[in-house]
Write a protein that holds these residues in place. Structure first.
Motif, PDB file in Angstrom:
ATOM      1  N   VAL A   1       7.039  59.701 -35.881  1.00  0.00           N
ATOM      2  CA  VAL A   1       6.531  58.413 -36.388  1.00  0.00           C
ATOM      3  C   VAL A   1       6.563  57.398 -35.254  1.00  0.00           C
ATOM      4  O   VAL A   1       5.580  56.729 -34.972  1.00  0.00           O
ATOM      5  CB  VAL A   1       7.365  57.917 -37.594  1.00  0.00           C
ATOM      6  CG1 VAL A   1       6.901  56.540 -38.044  1.00  0.00           C
ATOM      7  CG2 VAL A   1       7.297  58.924 -38.741  1.00  0.00           C
TER       8      VAL A   1
ATOM      9  N   ALA B   1       6.821  51.591 -43.914  1.00  0.00           N
ATOM     10  CA  ALA B   1       6.566  52.573 -44.972  1.00  0.00           C
ATOM     11  C   ALA B   1       6.356  51.881 -46.313  1.00  0.00           C
ATOM     12  O   ALA B   1       5.498  52.289 -47.103  1.00  0.00           O
ATOM     13  CB  ALA B   1       7.741  53.551 -45.057  1.00  0.00           C
TER      14      ALA B   1
ATOM     15  N   VAL C   1      10.910  50.853 -39.559  1.00  0.00           N
ATOM     16  CA  VAL C   1      10.144  51.918 -40.213  1.00  0.00           C
ATOM     17  C   VAL C   1      10.128  51.716 -41.732  1.00  0.00           C
ATOM     18  O   VAL C   1       9.095  51.929 -42.387  1.00  0.00           O
ATOM     19  CB  VAL C   1      10.714  53.302 -39.856  1.00  0.00           C
ATOM     20  CG1 VAL C   1      10.038  54.399 -40.663  1.00  0.00           C
ATOM     21  CG2 VAL C   1      10.569  53.570 -38.364  1.00  0.00           C
TER      22      VAL C   1
ATOM     23  N   GLY D   1       6.400  60.340 -47.735  1.00  0.00           N
ATOM     24  CA  GLY D   1       6.747  59.441 -46.640  1.00  0.00           C
ATOM     25  C   GLY D   1       8.177  59.595 -46.159  1.00  0.00           C
ATOM     26  O   GLY D   1       8.623  58.847 -45.290  1.00  0.00           O
TER      27      GLY D   1
ATOM     28  N   LYS E   1       0.956  61.093 -43.780  1.00  0.00           N
ATOM     29  CA  LYS E   1       1.978  60.084 -44.118  1.00  0.00           C
ATOM     30  C   LYS E   1       2.496  59.425 -42.843  1.00  0.00           C
ATOM     31  O   LYS E   1       2.710  58.208 -42.803  1.00  0.00           O
ATOM     32  CB  LYS E   1       3.145  60.725 -44.880  1.00  0.00           C
ATOM     33  CG  LYS E   1       2.774  61.402 -46.179  1.00  0.00           C
ATOM     34  CD  LYS E   1       2.284  60.440 -47.227  1.00  0.00           C
ATOM     35  CE  LYS E   1       1.918  61.173 -48.511  1.00  0.00           C
ATOM     36  NZ  LYS E   1       0.990  60.427 -49.357  1.00  0.00           N
TER      37      LYS E   1
ATOM     38  N   ILE F   1       2.342  55.379 -41.860  1.00  0.00           N
ATOM     39  CA  ILE F   1       3.484  54.539 -41.451  1.00  0.00           C
ATOM     40  C   ILE F   1       3.198  53.915 -40.092  1.00  0.00           C
ATOM     41  O   ILE F   1       3.370  52.703 -39.894  1.00  0.00           O
ATOM     42  CB  ILE F   1       4.795  55.352 -41.408  1.00  0.00           C
ATOM     43  CG1 ILE F   1       5.134  55.925 -42.797  1.00  0.00           C
ATOM     44  CG2 ILE F   1       5.952  54.460 -40.915  1.00  0.00           C
ATOM     45  CD1 ILE F   1       6.293  56.925 -42.793  1.00  0.00           C
TER      46      ILE F   1
END
Ligand code: 5GP
Length: 138
Positions: A23, A76, A72, A41, A130, A134
């Protein structure tokens, strides 16, 4: 406490020995997707330096992880229009820990939707999407 074992799966991910869906990362932390997602997620934040869990972590490792968790989790929440975020963190086998490198689970949550049971492999294409969602809100 048992010594840190650098053959754990997250140490291998940090060394690039096994793949991960990243991510984001900074100098001190890596965030990547959980491949057995208990929520849509579900991702993990780890320090880049070794420690088993919260019990042997330094204040600096914990602070670095929390900085990434905050960033994060907000991304998210926006990405999935989540109603909330569950942050999970387990310490030692008796505390529910399975991988012995400190990590924080970030779960985007929607009202009335329970976490799935652990250990169910996710669809990798869906997990990739996902992560992209993010990343778009970081
Ligand atoms: P723990 O119970 O130690 O807090 O959770 C370890 C987590 O690591 C679990 O949620 C599990 O799904 C995840 N996990 C285990 N093996 C791998 C792997 O090879 N790659 C990724 N990305 N996650 C993993």
């Amino acid at each position: 406490m048992t010594a840190y074992d650098d053959e754990n799966i997250f140490a291998k991910i940090l060394r690039g020995e096994i793949p991960n869906v990243t991510v984001c990362e900074d100098d001190d932390t890596l965030c990547f997707m959980d491949i057995f997602p208990r929520s849509d997620g579900h991702c993990l934040v780890i320090p880049k330096t070794p420690c088993r869990n919260m019990l042997d972590a330094t204040p600096e490792q914990l602070a670095a992880c929390m900085k990434t968790v905050n960033r994060v989790a907000n991304a998210a929440k926006t990405a999935f229009d989540a109603d909330g975020i569950t942050l999970l963190q387990f310490n030692e086998a008796a505390g529910g820990q399975e991988v012995f490198h400190l990590h924080f689970h970030i779960h985007p949550r929607h009202e009335g939707v329970p976490l799935r049971p652990p250990g169910q492999a996710g669809d990798m294409a869906a997990i990739q999407k996902k992560a992209e969602a993010i990343r778009a809100h970081l």
